[in-house]
Design a protein around this motif. Structure first.
Motif, PDB file in Angstrom:
ATOM      1  N   ILE A  29      -5.892  76.824  51.522  1.00 55.44           N
ATOM      2  CA  ILE A  29      -4.994  76.280  52.543  1.00 55.44           C
ATOM      3  C   ILE A  29      -5.718  76.172  53.880  1.00 55.44           C
ATOM      4  O   ILE A  29      -5.620  75.167  54.578  1.00 55.44           O
ATOM      5  N   HIS A  32      -8.400  73.453  53.626  1.00 57.33           N
ATOM      6  CA  HIS A  32      -7.739  72.150  53.537  1.00 57.33           C
ATOM      7  C   HIS A  32      -7.203  71.747  54.908  1.00 57.33           C
ATOM      8  O   HIS A  32      -7.340  70.600  55.342  1.00 57.33           O
ATOM      9  N   ASN A  36      -8.112  68.531  57.168  1.00 53.37           N
ATOM     10  CA  ASN A  36      -7.078  67.567  57.572  1.00 53.37           C
ATOM     11  C   ASN A  36      -6.981  67.420  59.077  1.00 53.37           C
ATOM     12  O   ASN A  36      -6.607  66.351  59.573  1.00 53.37           O
ATOM     13  N   ARG A  64     -11.509  71.575  41.822  1.00 56.94           N
ATOM     14  CA  ARG A  64     -10.117  71.263  41.489  1.00 56.94           C
ATOM     15  C   ARG A  64      -9.639  72.061  40.300  1.00 56.94           C
ATOM     16  O   ARG A  64      -8.525  72.597  40.277  1.00 56.94           O
ATOM     17  N   PHE A 118       7.213  71.259  47.166  1.00 58.70           N
ATOM     18  CA  PHE A 118       6.489  70.478  48.161  1.00 58.70           C
ATOM     19  C   PHE A 118       5.166  69.985  47.592  1.00 58.70           C
ATOM     20  O   PHE A 118       4.765  68.836  47.768  1.00 58.70           O
ATOM     21  N   LEU A 119       4.500  70.909  46.914  1.00 60.30           N
ATOM     22  CA  LEU A 119       3.179  70.592  46.380  1.00 60.30           C
ATOM     23  C   LEU A 119       3.250  69.411  45.423  1.00 60.30           C
ATOM     24  O   LEU A 119       2.417  68.500  45.475  1.00 60.30           O
ATOM     25  N   HIS A 122       3.777  66.415  47.400  1.00 62.27           N
ATOM     26  CA  HIS A 122       2.580  66.155  48.183  1.00 62.27           C
ATOM     27  C   HIS A 122       1.500  65.495  47.327  1.00 62.27           C
ATOM     28  O   HIS A 122       0.840  64.536  47.746  1.00 62.27           O
ATOM     29  N   LEU A 123       1.329  65.969  46.116  1.00 60.59           N
ATOM     30  CA  LEU A 123       0.316  65.389  45.232  1.00 60.59           C
ATOM     31  C   LEU A 123       0.715  63.973  44.836  1.00 60.59           C
ATOM     32  O   LEU A 123      -0.117  63.067  44.793  1.00 60.59           O
ATOM     33  N   PHE A 126       0.059  61.887  48.324  1.00 63.58           N
ATOM     34  CA  PHE A 126      -1.287  61.612  48.835  1.00 63.58           C
ATOM     35  C   PHE A 126      -2.367  61.520  47.774  1.00 63.58           C
ATOM     36  O   PHE A 126      -3.304  60.753  47.897  1.00 63.58           O
ATOM     37  N   THR A 127      -2.255  62.348  46.742  1.00 60.70           N
ATOM     38  CA  THR A 127      -3.358  62.386  45.784  1.00 60.70           C
ATOM     39  C   THR A 127      -3.186  61.333  44.703  1.00 60.70           C
ATOM     40  O   THR A 127      -4.115  60.608  44.374  1.00 60.70           O
ATOM     41  N   ASN A 212      -0.809  73.019  60.539  1.00 58.75           N
ATOM     42  CA  ASN A 212      -0.321  71.979  59.640  1.00 58.75           C
ATOM     43  C   ASN A 212       0.799  71.132  60.241  1.00 58.75           C
ATOM     44  O   ASN A 212       0.796  69.916  60.090  1.00 58.75           O
TER      45      ASN A 212
HETATM   46  C1  HEM Z   1       0.313  68.306  57.171  1.00 57.81           C
HETATM   47  C2  HEM Z   1      -0.396  68.864  56.363  1.00 57.81           C
HETATM   48  C3  HEM Z   1      -1.185  68.257  55.244  1.00 57.81           C
HETATM   49  C4  HEM Z   1      -1.865  67.102  55.187  1.00 57.81           C
HETATM   50  C5  HEM Z   1      -2.034  66.114  56.281  1.00 57.81           C
HETATM   51  C6  HEM Z   1      -2.415  67.020  53.900  1.00 57.81           C
HETATM   52  C7  HEM Z   1      -3.195  65.961  53.450  1.00 57.81           C
HETATM   53  C8  HEM Z   1      -3.683  65.833  52.205  1.00 57.81           C
HETATM   54  C9  HEM Z   1      -4.365  64.714  51.729  1.00 57.81           C
HETATM   55  C10 HEM Z   1      -4.654  63.539  52.553  1.00 57.81           C
HETATM   56  C11 HEM Z   1      -4.703  64.930  50.460  1.00 57.81           C
HETATM   57  C12 HEM Z   1      -5.390  63.987  49.535  1.00 57.81           C
HETATM   58  C13 HEM Z   1      -6.864  64.057  49.664  1.00 57.81           C
HETATM   59  C14 HEM Z   1      -7.485  63.006  48.786  1.00 57.81           C
HETATM   60  O1  HEM Z   1      -6.902  62.639  47.802  1.00 57.81           O
HETATM   61  O2  HEM Z   1      -8.568  62.563  49.166  1.00 57.81           O
HETATM   62  C15 HEM Z   1      -4.242  66.221  50.126  1.00 57.81           C
HETATM   63  C16 HEM Z   1      -4.439  66.793  48.892  1.00 57.81           C
HETATM   64  C17 HEM Z   1      -3.907  68.030  48.587  1.00 57.81           C
HETATM   65  N1  HEM Z   1      -3.185  68.817  49.394  1.00 57.81           N
HETATM   66 FE1  HEM Z   1      -2.648  68.462  51.275  1.00 57.81          FE
HETATM   67  N2  HEM Z   1      -2.105  68.108  53.143  1.00 57.81           N
HETATM   68  C18 HEM Z   1      -1.326  68.883  53.971  1.00 57.81           C
HETATM   69  C19 HEM Z   1      -0.795  70.087  53.628  1.00 57.81           C
HETATM   70  C20 HEM Z   1      -0.928  70.681  52.418  1.00 57.81           C
HETATM   71  C21 HEM Z   1      -0.379  71.925  52.070  1.00 57.81           C
HETATM   72  C22 HEM Z   1       0.514  72.800  52.983  1.00 57.81           C
HETATM   73  C23 HEM Z   1      -0.765  72.201  50.810  1.00 57.81           C
HETATM   74  C24 HEM Z   1      -0.460  73.391  49.941  1.00 57.81           C
HETATM   75  C25 HEM Z   1       0.652  73.962  49.735  1.00 57.81           C
HETATM   76  C26 HEM Z   1      -1.565  71.108  50.385  1.00 57.81           C
HETATM   77  C27 HEM Z   1      -2.145  71.035  49.130  1.00 57.81           C
HETATM   78  C28 HEM Z   1      -2.871  69.960  48.714  1.00 57.81           C
HETATM   79  C29 HEM Z   1      -3.466  69.881  47.404  1.00 57.81           C
HETATM   80  C30 HEM Z   1      -3.406  70.968  46.314  1.00 57.81           C
HETATM   81  C31 HEM Z   1      -4.137  68.676  47.329  1.00 57.81           C
HETATM   82  C32 HEM Z   1      -4.923  68.118  46.172  1.00 57.81           C
HETATM   83  C33 HEM Z   1      -6.370  68.454  46.385  1.00 57.81           C
HETATM   84  C34 HEM Z   1      -7.247  67.683  45.455  1.00 57.81           C
HETATM   85  O3  HEM Z   1      -6.857  66.628  45.003  1.00 57.81           O
HETATM   86  O4  HEM Z   1      -8.316  68.188  45.253  1.00 57.81           O
HETATM   87  N3  HEM Z   1      -1.661  70.206  51.369  1.00 57.81           N
HETATM   88  N4  HEM Z   1      -3.605  66.765  51.199  1.00 57.81           N
END
Ligand code: HEM
Ligand SMILES: Cc1cc2nc3c(=O)[nH]c(=O)nc-3n(C[C@H](O)[C@H](O)[C@H](O)COP(=O)(O)OP(=O)(O)OC[C@H]3O[C@@H](n4cnc5c(N)ncnc54)[C@H](O)[C@@H]3O)c2cc1C
Ligand code: HEM
Ligand code: SF4
Ligand code: F3S
Ligand code: FES
Lengths: 230, 249, 637
Positions: A29, A32, A36, A64, A118-119, A122-123, A126-127, A212
């Motif tokens: 976290i 990450h 970000n 990953r 949320f996760l 979120h995946l 964005f992912t 965050n």
């Molecule tokens: C405002 C806050 C956050 C932003 C802006 C953000 C942004 C991103 C982005 C842009 C990605 C995609 C990256 C890619 O595909 O190149 C990502 C992947 C991810 N985020 Fe976040 N994130 C935030 C908060 C969080 C939080 C709080 C968590 C956990 C609880 C989290 C867990 C993850 C995970 C597990 C991935 C996948 C990583 C991977 O594909 O290797 N993110 N996030």
């Protein structure tokens, strides 16, 4: 290998698993978040960072894989414990009261589940680009995946931003207890630094929450990304 | 004083049980909590009703027999105080008081407020002692023990086995109790030979009894009448982990 | 009644060794064929059961609490004596022996007391090996305090929780044997009857306190370690469950009951605060090391204690006993307090209390130092009374604390019934007419760890115990009697609660057979008890049934026994026309109000034989002889 299984099944083994995986997740976290936060440095920085990560190739997949394993272990073990603990008191008290246990500590399961939900979102967002495929398919002028625009446009939607903010606050709650608690779970307490350990949780929580939520808030207020139309 | 009591009544282990309301009149603030119940029981008997069964013996806070959850708090509102040492001056005229048994799967209710805590005995039987047959002992001063270690052992040894830690823990975890016994011996020279095997067998028994797992909520420490510290749990985790991962036990 | 003591002869210091050598041994392989019933799991019972199991005997152990760890030994605060002489202050086995005989006012058997002093050393070794966290100094060695007026420091202690720590040690040893399958532990199982077969103690009848089920248990020998009977006074420092039932049932079956009237009244307890009071709380004797006892000079002085000037205070112990001052033995301090209150100078509600004042110590040592020494006691006092002893003096009053009397035993701890042995506070040995502080724990553990395990073997080696099952008619009959008695309790369905009888009995006992006794009072007491007993059997109300957890029924049985036993106590006190130790006959005192012992006529242990319900028991005497410690009057002036 019998002992591995029996250790994992024991109440203390479960604590160790929660502690180790929790610590790893905290590490992720924080990392990450640092990555970000480059959103404040502009599109080039963030998109290049994302590209660098992607260029790691096999290494990224390894990381990953580790992350997924850790997350699954943490979640599975958390759910198993929640059930075990519920079963340990079949009849509830008619009059409930709490003397010392913190609010956060009493609702770890709940805050964890919200974070899980949320996760998933979120995946997808964005992912995997399932929820907003249009935002996910953009590339910048250097043919890199335009993560910057994706994030900005994503958080432009107040509903999305708000859900992030709420989830992150709950994550903060989870860590407020968890980041201190993991030391105890790993048997790492000592009267000489107990006071310090007790402060780690709130400290990590504040960092994670402020760091965050600064992003969705900044986007909503147009402090960053104002140049992107729409 | 006049009090409204809501007391758990349960005829037998298999009875469903329920909260029953009673009024206690003419309660003096100098009475102990148990004496207040004595007065109520005396009245119930005279009226031909079944008195409320509850466990107690020494009434001076040392035997660990008394066991009630009073307004949701094991042993009631006063810090580091057993139910028997709690006095009515801590309550106000007209107060409503809920009295319930210690609740945990591993502590089944026997009757009313009486529960079965034999799980604790079985945990001690699993290894909560130093194996020293009578007659084996060397002179008591043959092995000096640093005062710090002796004091730590003592702090842990003050546990009275009441089970309030279990009653208070949201997870009904017995880790405070078990860790207290483990910590009494873990640093004493006499305790070394069995240090790791003891931790292992006691924890295994604890798990087998159906107690919950600790989530570090510290509620146990808050209600413990002897002020046993949760840092004992941390030490227990160390020893148990080492016994499983790094010794031949 | 055969009261042969079976003590060995010869030089006193060699007697125990000689006896151990002379005793016949049981072949190790045969030990497991012997089953021993141990009733009680306190220091004496727990230690005895564990050690006998270690030796190979098959042990069935019983207690009334939900776990052996809650036996009343847990409550002992002050410490345990042992003649280790670690402090190099001139202590020795002989001195401990001497002090104990003298402290007991020359009413104990010399050989037993010497043995007690001898094994005291091994007790400490054993306990340390078990992990008992005794107090230590900075060098890591054990430290001692002086206790109860002893002039050497020989008391080992674990803060204010010595009994707890010792008991947990014994409980650990017991738990280990339970796990090993050598001890079958029966918790919440109360002994209601002793079963004799061919004159030997061969079993017991018990009631399971949870299910109400009556069971019969057969064995080759029975040992009682059931503690003291101070609760005959209703209010005492004993636990609520402490009772006389087991020894009393044995007495009814022919075991001699020795010196029932010897009761120790502890001078520093928290006074009674009202009718609701259910028990009295001891404030450790160690408080008298730094507290000064006083009362206002004039009766009815209602000024706040701090407002009473020095000139209007009477530090009566310092005045009357200049040599020992506030540290006079328990019986002397208790009687002096009673005397002041009888004269109307008592303080607090009801005028039954004297001040124990720490103001001087706080001035001299500072509050911190005082807090360090007595902090937890002060806290306990404040919790109970709501008074802050740092600001205002404590109020204390004597309370029943320990019973020196008990079943008569010989040197082997065997009662007058073959096969029935008695250990710990339940027997009468060792303390004579007055027990010294920190000596009960010592005796309980000596009996349990070091004496009964040997002497029981000697019994088996000398006595055949033919195979026996609980189908034998003796068991059937005893079961029937227990059942009938229980049915009787439940059927009376009168108007008064068990507790109200107990309370009234206690009041009579306290008034007539308490700190000071006289013939008129004792006779009155006996009459009152007889009347009360008759009323009990007609008017007691016991709710519920026998087939469930029923604490009223449990108490009914115990109070019924107290109602018979109280009379035996009064008779013993009436017979003993002298003042000795805890027994003070007002007719026998010096002009200055000090106890007057009569060695000419009363240098014996009184042993009472049961003659039937409501019949006067028969008195037998064990003459005592003092070859080592010369008979002398105790003086603390
Ligand atoms: C405002 C806050 C956050 C932003 C802006 C953000 C942004 C991103 C982005 C842009 C990605 C995609 C990256 C890619 O595909 O190149 C990502 C992947 C991810 N985020 Fe976040 N994130 C935030 C908060 C969080 C939080 C709080 C968590 C956990 C609880 C989290 C867990 C993850 C995970 C597990 C991935 C996948 C990583 C991977 O594909 O290797 N993110 N996030
Ligand atoms: C408040 C207090 C403080 C004390 N402080 C000290 C001190 O500082 N130093 C000192 O030397 N002594 C002290 N004493 C005295 C000492 O603690 C006791 O004399 C001693 O512990 C008695 O041990 P015991 O094993 O004989 O009996 P207990 O510990 O009383 O054990 C009795 C056992 O018998 C069982 N039992 C009783 N009746 C039955 C029955 N009918 N059926 C089945 N089981 C039964 C009980 O369950 C229990 O297990 C103190 C006593 C009190 C009350
Ligand atoms: C991805 C973000 C997450 C992080 C960073 C995280 C972190 C932590 C940490 C540090 C702990 C403390 C460990 C301990 O006390 O030993 C913890 C405990 C816990 N977590 Fe998480 N967690 C996350 C997600 C989740 C999720 C999705 C769940 C869902 C079920 C969850 C459930 C729990 C539970 C139940 C505990 C308490 C364990 C116990 O009481 O022993 N967590 N978490
Ligand atoms: S640790 Fe505290 S609360 Fe738990 S059993 Fe021991 S004394 Fe009671
Ligand atoms: S309250 Fe329960 S969660 Fe752990 S710290 Fe105490 S056992
Ligand atoms: S009754 Fe013994 S601790 Fe409360």
């Amino acid at each position: 290998m019998n002992w591995v299984v029996s250790f994992a099944k024991s109440s203390i083994g479960a604590k160790i698993i929660m502690g180790v995986t929790g610590a790893a997740l905290v590490g992720f976290i924080l990392a990450h978040m640092l990555g970000n936060l480059q959103v404040f440095l502009g599109p080039d920085a963030l998109n290049q960072y994302a590209k660098n990560l992607k260029d790691l190739g096999g290494l990224l997949w390894l990381a990953r894989g580790g992350l997924i394993a850790v997350a699954i272990l943490h979640i599975a073990s958390g759910i198993r414990l929640a059930k075990l603990n519920r079963d340990a008191r079949p009849v509830a008290y008619a009059h409930k009261a709490t003397v010392k246990a913190s609010f956060a500590s009493r609702y770890m399961g709940l805050s964890g589940l919200v974070v899980l939900a949320f996760l998933v979102y979120h995946l997808l967002h964005f992912t995997l680009g399932v929820t907003h495929p249009d935002q996910h398919s953009m590339v910048d002028n250097m043919q890199r995946h335009d993560v910057y625009s994706m994030v900005i446009l994503g958080f432009r939607d107040p509903a999305v931003a708000l859900s992030y903010i709420i989830a992150i606050c709950l994550l903060g709650l989870h860590l407020n207890h968890g980041a201190s608690s993991l030391f105890q779970s790993l048997g790492l307490k000592h009267s000489k630094y107990n006071d310090f350990i007790a402060k780690i949780g709130p400290l990590v929580a504040i960092i994670v929450v402020v760091g965050n939520i600064s992003m969705p808030i900044a986007v909503l207020c147009r402090w960053v990304g104002a140049e992107i139309g729409g | 004083m006049k009090l409204n009591l809501h007391i758990w009544r349960q005829k037998s282990p298999n009875d469903a049980g329920k909260i029953v309301k009673y009024e206690a009149n003419d309660i003096s603030p100098d009475m102990s909590f148990l004496e207040m119940l004595d007065v109520l029981n005396e009245q119930l008997i005279e009226k031909g009703e079944a008195p409320i069964e509850y466990d107690h013996d020494c009434r001076e806070g040392i035997c660990g027999m008394c066991s009630m959850v009073i307004n949701g708090v094991a042993h009631g509102p006063e810090k580091e105080t057993t139910t028997c040492q709690l006095h009515m001056r801590k309550f106000k005229d007209g107060d409503t008081i809920y009295i319930e048994p210690f609740r945990a799967k591993a502590f089944p209710v026997v009757k009313d407020l009486v529960v079965d805590r034999s799980a604790f005995d079985r945990i001690i039987q699993a290894g909560g002692f130093i194996s020293a047959n009578t007659g084996n002992a060397p002179d008591a001063n043959a092995i000096p023990v640093s005062k710090v270690i002796a004091d730590q052992a003592f702090d842990a040894a003050t546990c009275i086995g009441c089970g309030a830690c279990v009653a208070a823990c949201k997870n009904a975890s017995a880790m405070l109790f078990v860790s207290a016994k483990i910590n009494q011996f873990r640093d004493l020279p006499q305790g070394q030979p069995e240090r790791y095997s003891r931790a292992k067998s006691m924890v295994e028994q604890m798990d087998a009894e159906g107690f919950g797992a600790c989530g570090n909520q510290n509620e146990c420490e808050a209600v413990c009448p002897k002020g046993i510290k949760v840092s004992n749990i941390s030490n227990m985790i160390q020893d148990y982990t080492k016994s499983v991962l790094a010794t031949d036990n | 009644m055969d009261l042969t003591s079976h003590e060995p002869t010869g030089e006193i210091s060699e007697r125990w060794d000689k006896h151990r050598f002379d005793m016949k041994l049981v072949n190790p392989a045969n030990k497991r064929k012997y089953r021993v019933i141990m009733v009680g799991s306190g220091l004496a019972g727990g230690a005895g059961a564990a050690t006998m199991a270690e030796l190979g005997y098959d042990v069935e152990c019983f207690c009334i609490q939900d776990t052996p760890r809650r036996a009343h030994s847990i409550a002992a605060q002050g410490g345990i004596n042992a003649a280790k002489n670690y402090q190099n202050d001139g202590d020795s086995v002989y001195r401990l022996f001497y002090d104990t005989v003298k402290g007991g006012d020359f009413r104990a058997r010399e050989s037993n007391v010497y043995r007690l002093a001898q094994v005291s050393v091994n007790i400490i070794d054993q306990c340390v090996a078990q992990g008992v966290p005794f107090a230590r100094d900075y060098g890591g060695y054990l430290t001692n305090r002086s206790f109860g007026g002893a002039q050497v420091s020989r008391t080992f202690y674990a803060r204010g929780q010595t009994g707890q720590q010792l008991l947990l040690g014994a409980y650990g040893a017991l738990s280990r044997q339970i796990k090993a399958g050598k001890v079958n532990m029966h918790t919440r199982e109360e002994m209601l009857e002793l079963v004799l077969v061919n004159g030997q103690a061969r079993g017991i009848i018990t009631r399971n306190l949870v299910t109400g089920k009556l069971s019969a248990w057969a064995a080759d020998a029975v040992v009682l370690g059931t503690g003291g009977y101070g609760n005959v006074f209703y209010l005492s420092t004993n636990a609520m469950g402490s009772n006389v039932t087991a020894p009393f049932r044995a007495y009814r079956k022919g075991a001699g009951f020795a010196n029932p009237c010897y009761t120790q009244i502890h001078p520093t307890c928290i006074p009674v605060s009202g009718d609701h009071q259910s028990k009295l709380t001891l404030m450790s004797e160690s408080l008298r090391n730094d507290g000064r006892v006083w009362v206002p000079k004039t009766s009815g002085d209602t000024r706040r204690p701090r407002d009473i000037p020095e000139t209007d205070r009477d530090y009566y112990l310092e005045r009357r006993y200049p040599a020992f001052g506030n540290l006079v033995p328990r019986d002397v301090a208790s009687r002096a307090a009673k005397h002041e209150c009888d004269e109307g100078r008592g303080v607090g509600p009801g005028g039954r209390g004297v001040f124990l004042d720490f103001a001087d110590s706080i001035n001299r040592l500072g509050k911190d130092q005082v807090e360090q020494r007595y902090g937890n006691l002060f806290q306990m006092y404040e919790r109970i009374t709501d008074d802050d002893p740092y600001e205002t003096p404590m109020r204390i009053y004597p309370a029943v604390h320990y019973t020196m009397g008990g079943l008569w035993v010989d040197y082997n701890l065997q009662s007058t019934i073959p096969g029935l042995h008695v250990v710990g506070e339940a027997n009468f040995s060792d303390h004579g007419a007055n027990r010294l502080g920190a000596s009960a724990l010592m005796q309980g553990l000596a009996d349990g760890y070091f004496i009964i395990p040997y002497t029981i073997g000697n019994y088996f080696a000398h006595n055949a115990t033919p195979a026996l099952s609980t189908d034998a008619p003796e068991f059937k009959q005893a079961m029937q009697e227990c059942e009938n008695r229980q049915k009787k309790f439940l059927e009376i369905n009168g108007k008064r609660t068990v507790d109200s009888f107990h309370r009234e009995l206690g009041k009579t006992m306290w008034e007539n057979c308490g700190m000071a006794r006289n013939a008129t009072g004792l006779k009155k007491g006996i009459e009152h008890i007889q009347g009360l007993r008759a009323e009990f059997w007609e008017n007691v109300k016991v709710p519920g049934s026998g087939a469930e957890l029923n604490s009223e029924l449990e108490m009914a049985g115990r109070v019924a026994d107290f109602l018979e036993f109280g009379e035996v106590m009064c008779r013993d006190a009436l017979n003993r026309e002298e003042s000795c130790g805890g027994h003070f006959r007002e007719e026998h005192q010096t002009t200055e109000g000090e106890a007057l012992r009569d060695d000419e006529n009363f240098c014996y242990g009184s042993v009472w034989e049961y003659k039937g319900y409501g019949e006067t028991p028969a008195l037998h005497k064990e003459e005592l002889h003092f070859d080592y410690v010369k008979l002398a009057t105790r003086s603390y002036k």
